[in-house]
Structure formats: C-alpha cells, structure tokens
Design a protein around this motif. Structure first.
Motif, PDB file in Angstrom:
ATOM      1  N   PHE A 111      40.917 -95.843   3.703  1.00  0.00           N
ATOM      2  CA  PHE A 111      40.453 -94.471   3.577  1.00  0.00           C
ATOM      3  C   PHE A 111      38.939 -94.461   3.564  1.00  0.00           C
ATOM      4  O   PHE A 111      38.297 -95.485   3.313  1.00  0.00           O
ATOM      5  N   THR A 112      38.360 -93.304   3.851  1.00  0.00           N
ATOM      6  CA  THR A 112      36.912 -93.134   3.887  1.00  0.00           C
ATOM      7  C   THR A 112      36.496 -92.194   2.773  1.00  0.00           C
ATOM      8  O   THR A 112      37.154 -91.197   2.508  1.00  0.00           O
ATOM      9  N   MET A 113      35.388 -92.544   2.127  1.00  0.00           N
ATOM     10  CA  MET A 113      34.882 -91.752   1.002  1.00  0.00           C
ATOM     11  C   MET A 113      33.376 -91.590   1.162  1.00  0.00           C
ATOM     12  O   MET A 113      32.665 -92.560   1.395  1.00  0.00           O
ATOM     13  N   LEU A 114      32.876 -90.367   1.060  1.00  0.00           N
ATOM     14  CA  LEU A 114      31.446 -90.071   1.143  1.00  0.00           C
ATOM     15  C   LEU A 114      30.897 -89.961  -0.274  1.00  0.00           C
ATOM     16  O   LEU A 114      31.450 -89.231  -1.105  1.00  0.00           O
ATOM     17  N   VAL A 115      29.810 -90.710  -0.562  1.00  0.00           N
ATOM     18  CA  VAL A 115      29.289 -90.772  -1.928  1.00  0.00           C
ATOM     19  C   VAL A 115      27.769 -90.690  -1.930  1.00  0.00           C
ATOM     20  O   VAL A 115      27.100 -91.368  -1.154  1.00  0.00           O
ATOM     21  N   LEU A 116      27.239 -89.866  -2.818  1.00  0.00           N
ATOM     22  CA  LEU A 116      25.820 -89.873  -3.160  1.00  0.00           C
ATOM     23  C   LEU A 116      25.723 -90.583  -4.497  1.00  0.00           C
ATOM     24  O   LEU A 116      26.383 -90.185  -5.466  1.00  0.00           O
ATOM     25  N   ASN A 117      24.937 -91.632  -4.570  1.00  0.00           N
ATOM     26  CA  ASN A 117      24.874 -92.400  -5.814  1.00  0.00           C
ATOM     27  C   ASN A 117      23.992 -91.701  -6.841  1.00  0.00           C
ATOM     28  O   ASN A 117      22.978 -92.204  -7.283  1.00  0.00           O
ATOM     29  N   GLU A 118      24.401 -90.512  -7.210  1.00  0.00           N
ATOM     30  CA  GLU A 118      23.711 -89.731  -8.230  1.00  0.00           C
ATOM     31  C   GLU A 118      24.313 -90.073  -9.583  1.00  0.00           C
ATOM     32  O   GLU A 118      25.522 -90.263  -9.707  1.00  0.00           O
ATOM     33  N   SER A 119      23.472 -90.146 -10.604  1.00  0.00           N
ATOM     34  CA  SER A 119      23.925 -90.459 -11.969  1.00  0.00           C
ATOM     35  C   SER A 119      24.683 -91.777 -12.003  1.00  0.00           C
ATOM     36  O   SER A 119      25.652 -91.929 -12.747  1.00  0.00           O
ATOM     37  N   ASP A 120      24.234 -92.726 -11.183  1.00  0.00           N
ATOM     38  CA  ASP A 120      24.875 -94.041 -11.136  1.00  0.00           C
ATOM     39  C   ASP A 120      26.374 -93.939 -10.936  1.00  0.00           C
ATOM     40  O   ASP A 120      27.165 -94.572 -11.626  1.00  0.00           O
ATOM     41  N   PHE A 121      26.771 -93.147  -9.967  1.00  0.00           N
ATOM     42  CA  PHE A 121      28.185 -92.993  -9.641  1.00  0.00           C
ATOM     43  C   PHE A 121      28.789 -94.337  -9.244  1.00  0.00           C
ATOM     44  O   PHE A 121      29.919 -94.648  -9.577  1.00  0.00           O
ATOM     45  N   VAL A 122      28.012 -95.141  -8.508  1.00  0.00           N
ATOM     46  CA  VAL A 122      28.436 -96.492  -8.136  1.00  0.00           C
ATOM     47  C   VAL A 122      27.525 -97.471  -8.865  1.00  0.00           C
ATOM     48  O   VAL A 122      26.302 -97.370  -8.787  1.00  0.00           O
ATOM     49  N   THR A 123      28.133 -98.403  -9.584  1.00  0.00           N
ATOM     50  CA  THR A 123      27.355 -99.406 -10.321  1.00  0.00           C
ATOM     51  C   THR A 123      27.924-100.793 -10.028  1.00  0.00           C
ATOM     52  O   THR A 123      29.117-100.950  -9.781  1.00  0.00           O
ATOM     53  N   GLU A 124      27.030-101.781 -10.077  1.00  0.00           N
ATOM     54  CA  GLU A 124      27.493-103.166  -9.918  1.00  0.00           C
ATOM     55  C   GLU A 124      27.830-103.680 -11.305  1.00  0.00           C
ATOM     56  O   GLU A 124      27.008-103.654 -12.220  1.00  0.00           O
ATOM     57  N   VAL A 125      29.070-104.136 -11.469  1.00  0.00           N
ATOM     58  CA  VAL A 125      29.545-104.578 -12.783  1.00  0.00           C
ATOM     59  C   VAL A 125      29.728-106.087 -12.852  1.00  0.00           C
ATOM     60  O   VAL A 125      30.033-106.628 -13.913  1.00  0.00           O
ATOM     61  N   GLY A 126      29.533-106.764 -11.731  1.00  0.00           N
ATOM     62  CA  GLY A 126      29.646-108.217 -11.651  1.00  0.00           C
ATOM     63  C   GLY A 126      29.209-108.643 -10.264  1.00  0.00           C
ATOM     64  O   GLY A 126      28.985-107.800  -9.394  1.00  0.00           O
ATOM     65  N   PRO A 127      29.100-109.948 -10.028  1.00  0.00           N
ATOM     66  CA  PRO A 127      28.685-110.413  -8.699  1.00  0.00           C
ATOM     67  C   PRO A 127      29.640-109.908  -7.610  1.00  0.00           C
ATOM     68  O   PRO A 127      30.802-110.293  -7.574  1.00  0.00           O
ATOM     69  N   GLY A 128      29.138-108.998  -6.767  1.00  0.00           N
ATOM     70  CA  GLY A 128      29.938-108.447  -5.680  1.00  0.00           C
ATOM     71  C   GLY A 128      31.025-107.480  -6.116  1.00  0.00           C
ATOM     72  O   GLY A 128      31.809-107.017  -5.301  1.00  0.00           O
TER      73      GLY A 128
END
Length: 185
Positions: A111-128
């Motif tokens: 599936f495809t998802m469009l995201v603006l990384n506002e307010s740290d919507f996407v964060t890195e929680v570990g290597p990769g």
C-alpha cells in the motif's frame, strides 16, 4: 408521575435518539491507516460505506472497535449526532455495534501512504527501524536509500511511502520504496 419514573422515561427517550438523531451505518475499513490532521497530527482509519467508492479518513475510531493493521474489516456502527459538540471534537459519537468480518490481507500486500513528518510523525526507534506515530513500526533496509530517507525526514518533506505487510502481523512493515512529492509551505 414519580420522579424516578420520569427519569426512566427520559433516559429511554434519549436512548431512542429523540434528543439526537441516531443511525446505523456499515463501514468497510482498510488494512492500513493514513496520516490525518486535526487538533494534532495522527493516524486515522480509512473507511467507506457501501455507496462510496473512495476511502476517507475517520478521525476517531468507533468506541469499542479494536483495530489491527493488516486486516480488512466490515463493521456496523451506531452513530448519534451530538447536541453539544466538544471543542475540536466530532459532532457524531460512533459506537461499535458488531464486527461483521475481519480478514487478513495476503502476505506481502502493499500500500502507499503520503506523510508529512510534522510533529515527528515518523521517528527512528532503532537501527533501520522506524515508527509511524508510535503505532506501527517499519523497516528501512537495502536496497532502499535509508540515508536519503533520513534526510527527507529531517527536512520535513512530504514523502510518499510504499509499504508491504510482513509475513507475520507482529513483524514491522517493510519500506519498499519512498519518494519526495513536495516541500512544505
């Protein structure tokens, strides 16, 4: 009429929807969520009714509905129009009536998802390993350009993601591809 009987009748009338219009609606629910914007950035269910062709955001899940990524649902929901709407809240209270079906998607469904990384919507929680709104994790691994992906996140760009569901629903999603689609502003 006693006060107790009057109160009981009033509650019965309210339950019938006389003080707020009530309807029963059947929704199809997608196997993934989307980013949506309200008071805060968050994930929303993607739903549609039988007469709609496109899925749209449902900002608040129905009360009692327990959603899992990787499953499509058909649910029946009681909707009541609220006479008094909470600040920045919905004018409709949705309560789960029943789950008609819950079907897992085929392994590897994408599936495809469009995201603006506002307010740290996407964060890195570990290597990769990344997280969508602290709700669903995904992996960024070669051959995907993970360093370019990190840079796009840091720059707050609109990114379109292609994800694939894993072999097991408990494993992270797989990031198959990503592309910048716009700069903010």
């Amino acid at each position: 009429m006693t006060l107790g009987l009057a109160a009981t009748l009033a509650m019965g009338v309210a339950a019938c929807g006389i003080f707020g219009v009530s309807t029963v609606v059947t929704y199809e629910v997608q196997h993934y969520k989307s980013q949506c914007f309200g008071v805060a950035v968050r994930t929303c269910l993607l739903t549609r009714t039988g007469d709609e062709t496109a899925f749209t955001n449902m900002f608040e899940a129905p009360i009692g509905f327990e959603y899992e990524w990787g499953f499509t649902y058909v649910i029946v929901v009681n909707e009541t129009e609220l006479d008094e709407v909470p600040a920045d809240g919905s004018s409709i209270r949705r309560t789960l009536n029943n789950v008609v079906s819950k079907e897992p998607v085929d392994l590897g469904t994408s599936f495809t998802m469009l995201v603006l990384n506002e307010s740290d919507f996407v964060t890195e929680v570990g290597p990769g390993l990344f997280s969508l709104q602290d709700e669903r994790e995904f992996l960024c691994e070669a051959p995907v350009d993970c360093d370019g992906f990190r840079a796009a996140l840091a720059d707050g760009l609109w990114v379109e993601y292609d994800f694939r569901h894993p072999v097991s629903p408990t494993e992270p999603l797989e990031l198959v591809e990503w592309r910048v689609v716009a700069s903010p502003g």
